[in-house]
Scaffold this motif. Sequence first.
Motif, PDB file in Angstrom:
ATOM      1  N   TYR A 482       0.710  -1.279   0.073  1.00 23.99           N
ATOM      2  CA  TYR A 482       0.076  -0.061  -0.065  1.00 23.99           C
ATOM      3  C   TYR A 482       0.839   1.440   0.141  1.00 23.99           C
ATOM      4  O   TYR A 482       0.538   2.152  -0.825  1.00 23.99           O
ATOM      5  N   ASN A 483       1.872   1.292   0.959  1.00 26.88           N
ATOM      6  CA  ASN A 483       2.925   2.329   0.708  1.00 26.88           C
ATOM      7  C   ASN A 483       3.485   2.616  -0.556  1.00 26.88           C
ATOM      8  O   ASN A 483       3.797   3.755  -1.091  1.00 26.88           O
ATOM      9  N   GLU A 502      -3.311  -3.857  -5.725  1.00 28.65           N
ATOM     10  CA  GLU A 502      -4.001  -5.121  -6.024  1.00 28.65           C
ATOM     11  C   GLU A 502      -3.377  -6.103  -5.439  1.00 28.65           C
ATOM     12  O   GLU A 502      -3.865  -7.265  -4.827  1.00 28.65           O
ATOM     13  N   ARG A 503      -1.957  -6.123  -5.128  1.00 30.73           N
ATOM     14  CA  ARG A 503      -1.309  -7.056  -4.350  1.00 30.73           C
ATOM     15  C   ARG A 503      -1.589  -6.917  -2.879  1.00 30.73           C
ATOM     16  O   ARG A 503      -1.783  -7.934  -2.217  1.00 30.73           O
ATOM     17  N   ARG A 515      -8.463  -0.739  -1.082  1.00 34.24           N
ATOM     18  CA  ARG A 515      -9.726  -0.975  -1.904  1.00 34.24           C
ATOM     19  C   ARG A 515     -10.016   0.403  -2.206  1.00 34.24           C
ATOM     20  O   ARG A 515     -10.400   0.629  -3.606  1.00 34.24           O
ATOM     21  N   GLU A 516      -9.903   1.534  -1.586  1.00 35.66           N
ATOM     22  CA  GLU A 516     -10.537   2.669  -1.645  1.00 35.66           C
ATOM     23  C   GLU A 516      -9.661   3.441  -2.783  1.00 35.66           C
ATOM     24  O   GLU A 516      -9.982   3.938  -4.016  1.00 35.66           O
ATOM     25  N   MET A 517      -8.405   3.203  -2.711  1.00 38.09           N
ATOM     26  CA  MET A 517      -7.236   3.809  -3.668  1.00 38.09           C
ATOM     27  C   MET A 517      -7.349   3.090  -4.883  1.00 38.09           C
ATOM     28  O   MET A 517      -7.329   3.851  -6.217  1.00 38.09           O
ATOM     29  N   LEU A 518      -7.723   1.955  -5.029  1.00 45.16           N
ATOM     30  CA  LEU A 518      -7.838   1.118  -6.194  1.00 45.16           C
ATOM     31  C   LEU A 518      -9.078   1.543  -7.062  1.00 45.16           C
ATOM     32  O   LEU A 518      -9.063   1.750  -8.182  1.00 45.16           O
TER      33      LEU A 518
END
Length: 525
Positions: A482-483, A502-503, A515-518
């Motif tokens: 995520y980072n 995704e990973r 999920r929000e950033m994706l």
Amino acid sequence: MEPTRFVLEHNQRLSSSLLWGCQRAFYERQGIEAWRQGHIPNFITSNPVIGRAYAQVVLGWMRDWCGASRGEPGQPFYLIELGAGAGRFAFHFLEAFRRLHARSQLRDVAFRYVMTDLSERNLEFWLSHPPLQPFLEEGLLDVARFDAEHDEQLVLRRAGTVLAPGTVANPLAVVANYFFDSIAQDAFTLRDGVLHECLVSVSSPRPAPEVEAADLLAQATVSFEDREVRGAYYGDAELDSILEDYQERLGDTTFLFPSTALRCLRRLQRLSGDRLLLLSADKGHASEDELTDRSSGVSLVRHAGAFSLMVNYDAIGRYFRLRDGYVLRPIHRHVSLHVGAFLLGQPPGGHGETELAYEDAIERSGPDDYSLLLKRMEQHHEEMTLEELLAILRWSGWDSGLLMTVFSPLLAHAEDASEPMRQEVCWAIQQVWEADYPIGGEQDDLACHLGMLLYVMERPEEALVFFDHSLRRYGEEPATYYNQGMCHVDLRQDARALECFERALALDADFSQAREMLSKLQSGE
């Protein structure tokens, strides 16, 4: 009803107790895992501050012995560490000593540091551990198995050199941190001027467990009983003379006696041709006053499947003085760690450089003071300014453990810092990373935390480097991906960011932030 306990040994001399067999089995069985799992305390004797302090003293000692010459031509000064454990002290010492040595007038005088231990598993770990490879490849470091109870010589694994009496050309330096507290000792009680040996009895809930059993020490009950000593206890003139002196000088008390340590030092003395520096740090009693009025008996401090005892540094000092040696110890009473220097042999101009280095590096602001003040500062680090946090990191020699302790306020300050101060933080990050000595199994992911610091200071490209380090060193973690994704978002590298989020979700389907950033990226926000 009391559970049945089975007597494994009764009224045995402490140094001959099966407890020491359990101790040896623990270290040989565990190897490096004893440190990875945090069983053995070691921070106070394995940080950059104590490494730098010892480096200063050893270099001063080498100056004394070299005098106008440069030692025996073509022969190195050997620096031997007993019980090197995880190797963290050796790393910090060599980092500091190499710099000091290269800038001194002794830069052409060869030296070789030798890490020793009982466990073959530890030797194998050192020989393959990445942070030690530069020193091994430069010939500044070698390793050897050494049994403090028996061995008369050392065989260096890489060089093949045998260090034996008569073969060591230059004086010898020996480091023994948290070592003498873990090898066999004896215990005595004085009452009304009469010396008694403290005999140990050990019982267990099982009738005859193997000495190698992992839980034997944890399950064992240990007790002591006094028996009057008649005649010479050891049949060894030097050891018996120290005991007799105690009997004459001390009042009613119980004290430990480092019989195995003294015999080990005698063998190392022969190895060095009676020219020896011992630097040792441990919890212990450094003077006759500290041995007086200790009526609480013998206390074992247990560490999982191992244990430790206090060290009688006063007896070690008396042994050196019997050999016309010299002892350096702090004038003030230590709080948690005594660091002593013990010297044998007479350099051409005396021990002046050694004394000055010891006074500066140990006496005035040594490892014990550092540990004491650090504990106090850790209680107030949330109140510190960024400048103060950077100051204690510099003072610590860029210790990664300290950075993890002060990480929260450091992160908060770094995010709001001016650009010049952010540059200071970036410099600190690099220094901490270079000074780190990972052994695997650490709970704190240093690389990820350093990446987070860089990210909040708007340095995503540099942060990505440390998040990559984190994945290689600590394995895949959803937070690290995520980072990484957030760094790629800042760099407008949307495709790479998508892969990272995704990973992260593949590893943790409930990771709502990923999920929000994706979702935002996929919708083109």
